[in-house]
Design a protein around this motif. Structure first.
Motif, PDB file in Angstrom:
ATOM      1  N   LEU A 160      23.804  55.349  46.822  1.00  0.00           N
ATOM      2  CA  LEU A 160      23.276  53.980  46.748  1.00  0.00           C
ATOM      3  C   LEU A 160      24.412  52.997  46.524  1.00  0.00           C
ATOM      4  N   ALA A 210      29.028  44.182  48.927  1.00  0.00           N
ATOM      5  CA  ALA A 210      29.180  44.011  47.480  1.00  0.00           C
ATOM      6  C   ALA A 210      30.513  44.589  47.009  1.00  0.00           C
ATOM      7  N   ARG A 211      31.247  43.805  46.238  1.00  0.00           N
ATOM      8  CA  ARG A 211      32.468  44.318  45.609  1.00  0.00           C
ATOM      9  C   ARG A 211      32.083  45.274  44.492  1.00  0.00           C
ATOM     10  N   PRO A 212      33.039  46.117  44.059  1.00  0.00           N
ATOM     11  CA  PRO A 212      32.725  47.110  43.023  1.00  0.00           C
ATOM     12  C   PRO A 212      32.066  46.521  41.775  1.00  0.00           C
ATOM     13  N   ARG A 223      30.108  43.907  41.535  1.00  0.00           N
ATOM     14  CA  ARG A 223      28.701  43.591  41.808  1.00  0.00           C
ATOM     15  C   ARG A 223      27.883  44.870  41.948  1.00  0.00           C
ATOM     16  N   VAL A 224      28.496  45.901  42.546  1.00  0.00           N
ATOM     17  CA  VAL A 224      27.793  47.186  42.650  1.00  0.00           C
ATOM     18  C   VAL A 224      27.418  47.676  41.263  1.00  0.00           C
ATOM     19  N   ALA A 270      26.140  52.470  49.740  1.00  0.00           N
ATOM     20  CA  ALA A 270      25.317  51.592  50.583  1.00  0.00           C
ATOM     21  C   ALA A 270      25.539  50.129  50.193  1.00  0.00           C
ATOM     22  N   ALA A 271      25.587  49.871  48.889  1.00  0.00           N
ATOM     23  CA  ALA A 271      25.807  48.494  48.421  1.00  0.00           C
ATOM     24  C   ALA A 271      27.167  47.976  48.894  1.00  0.00           C
ATOM     25  N   ARG A 272      28.168  48.850  48.861  1.00  0.00           N
ATOM     26  CA  ARG A 272      29.497  48.429  49.333  1.00  0.00           C
ATOM     27  C   ARG A 272      29.434  47.992  50.798  1.00  0.00           C
ATOM     28  N   PRO A 306      21.517  48.751  36.320  1.00  0.00           N
ATOM     29  CA  PRO A 306      20.047  48.774  36.258  1.00  0.00           C
ATOM     30  C   PRO A 306      19.469  50.180  36.375  1.00  0.00           C
ATOM     31  N   LEU A 307      20.094  51.031  37.198  1.00  0.00           N
ATOM     32  CA  LEU A 307      19.550  52.377  37.370  1.00  0.00           C
ATOM     33  C   LEU A 307      19.820  53.261  36.157  1.00  0.00           C
ATOM     34  N   SER A 311      24.585  45.329  39.792  1.00  0.00           N
ATOM     35  CA  SER A 311      23.318  45.241  40.509  1.00  0.00           C
ATOM     36  C   SER A 311      22.712  46.605  40.818  1.00  0.00           C
ATOM     37  N   VAL A 312      23.512  47.654  40.790  1.00  0.00           N
ATOM     38  CA  VAL A 312      22.968  48.971  41.147  1.00  0.00           C
ATOM     39  C   VAL A 312      23.153  49.977  40.003  1.00  0.00           C
TER      40      VAL A 312
END
Lengths: 239, 202
Positions: free
Chosen positions: A131, A140-142, A144-145, A134-136, A152-153, A148-149
């Motif tokens: 995931l 998304a820069r590291p 933000r990954v 996928a965000a990259r 939260p997970l 945002s990912v």
């Protein structure tokens, strides 16, 4: 027993309220201070690859396996006015944590650390790195990954770690009494108050009341952490 | 020239790689499973670093071992649709679609949602989507991220005939109406023949 006597036996005295509120304060401050450290350690242990990782892992777990009295004694040496950390506090801030509730919070945080790191580490390891890639690819820069990912997970594990750590903090006895002693209103948390009451011939009713509060707090923590763990299991699956 | 790719990478005991050039349209990377087709997509997207070679798309160099160029994945603007949709499980479909959205993106959100037929899914959680729905959302998310080209990894696998037709129509729309270069991986000769304007065998 008349109902009046029963009420008197079941009602907390002002001193006991002080004990309960102090315990909650120590637990809350210990968690607030320990959480960032625990998360950073969990992250490094889950994702990092570096020499000495096994050693760091062992160090983090040390408070879990050491006799708490020994942990308390080590803290005492470190935070004594001439100790490495105590000297910094004395010279830099003109303060000390000995015999203070802040010291009790430090002891509680250190004792809770391994439990928190374990819970958070498991949840970080459960985050699907696919995931994150996928965000990259979506731009998304590291950083933000992470926000945002990954974070939260791993929140369910973080919350479970907090609950477990809080319960552990509230229950801390050996390290606290060794490190900052048993000062009423300052370092006398719930377990220390139970211990003190047990030393008195007329302390039975107080022991009973405080013990019931301890049982209630622990049950709430266990149920909450179980519920959070189950939630994290459900969020984990990936389409 | 849309794709100009020549990459190799050693993975364990096998040498994985591909070399091809392709014009606009849909290029199919065709081969049996296990030859490393997905690894080639990963190298183009920047998720796997080739030992050697270059990746150029639409004239821009994304990777060149000789010149020391290696753009990070977030700078490559690849619309990568993975075989497993990889939707973010903690975000609803709408938030998934908008995750990579930024100012000045060419594609209109409503148009994209419209031709993919996912307008009724916006408030759903990914775990409630069927396989075909999840894949269409993943395609939409890749397109809306401002992608300059699409990488599709087995986009038609494990779907029933009706779902395959839906996805295929969407792919043809992207190829012909949006005119995005597409590189698609498949092991199905029928798909390769029907969709590919150029077929690269691995």
């Amino acid at each position: 027993m008349t109902s009046g006597e029963y009420d008197a036996a079941m009602t907390l005295t002002p001193e006991e309220w002080t004990v309960v509120l102090l315990s909650l304060k120590v637990g809350a401050v210990a968690m607030a201070a320990t959480l960032p450290v625990a998360f950073a350690l969990a992250w490094v242990l889950a994702r990092g690859r570096f020499p000495g990782k096994v050693l760091l892992d062992a160090l983090v777990h040390l408070p879990l396996v050491l006799p708490p009295v020994v942990t308390g004694w080590l803290l005492l040496i470190a935070f004594a006015p001439a100790g490495p950390l105590g000297a910094i506090l004395a010279d830099g801030f003109g303060t000390s944590v000995l015999f203070r509730w802040t010291g009790a919070a430090i002891a509680a945080g250190v004792m809770a650390l391994p439990l928190m790191v374990r819970a958070i580490r498991l949840s970080i390891e459960a985050v699907d790195v696919r995931l994150e890639s996928a965000a990259r690819t979506l731009g998304a820069r590291p950083a933000r990954v992470f926000w945002s990912v990954t974070l939260p997970l791993s929140v369910p594990g973080v919350l479970a770690g907090l609950v477990l750590g809080f319960a552990r903090s509230i229950g801390e006895f050996g390290a606290t009494i060794t490190f900052v002693s048993n000062v009423p209103g300052e370092t006398r948390t719930l377990p220390l108050a139970v211990y003190s009451a047990l030393q008195r011939p007329d302390g039975d009713a107080e022991v009973f009341r405080l013990a019931m509060i301890a049982v209630a707090l622990s049950l709430v923590a266990l149920v909450a952490s179980e519920a959070l763990a189950r939630r994290s299991g459900r969020v984990r699956h990936v389409l | 020239m849309s794709f100009d790719v020549d990459v190799t990478r050693r993975l364990g005991d096998v040498q994985v790689g591909a070399a091809f050039e392709a014009d606009d349209g849909l290029t199919v990377l065709f081969g049996s499973s296990g030859v490393g087709k997905t690894s080639v997509l990963n190298m183009i997207a920047g998720l796997l670093k080739p030992d050697w070679g270059h990746v150029r798309v639409g004239g821009e160099t994304l990777f060149d071992s000789a010149a020391g160029i290696d753009l990070p994945p977030e700078a490559r603007r690849a619309g990568y649709v993975f075989q497993e949709a990889r939707l973010f499980p903690h975000k609803r479909v709408r938030a998934n679609l908008l995750y990579g959205r930024h100012e000045g993106a060419a594609l209109d959100i409503d148009d994209t949602i419209g031709f993919l037929g996912i307008g009724h899914l916006l408030d759903r959680w990914p775990r409630t989507l069927s396989g075909g729905e999840a894949r269409r959302v993943a395609i939409g998310r890749a397109l809306l991220s401002g992608a300059r080209f699409l990488l599709l990894d087995e986009p038609l696998s494990s779907l029933d005939r009706a779902r395959r037709e839906e996805i295929m129509r969407a792919i043809l729309h992207i190829r012909d109406a949006l005119r995005l270069p597409i590189l698609m991986v498949t092991h199905d000769p029928e798909e390769a023949e029907r969709l590919g304007s150029r077929i690269v065998r691995m």
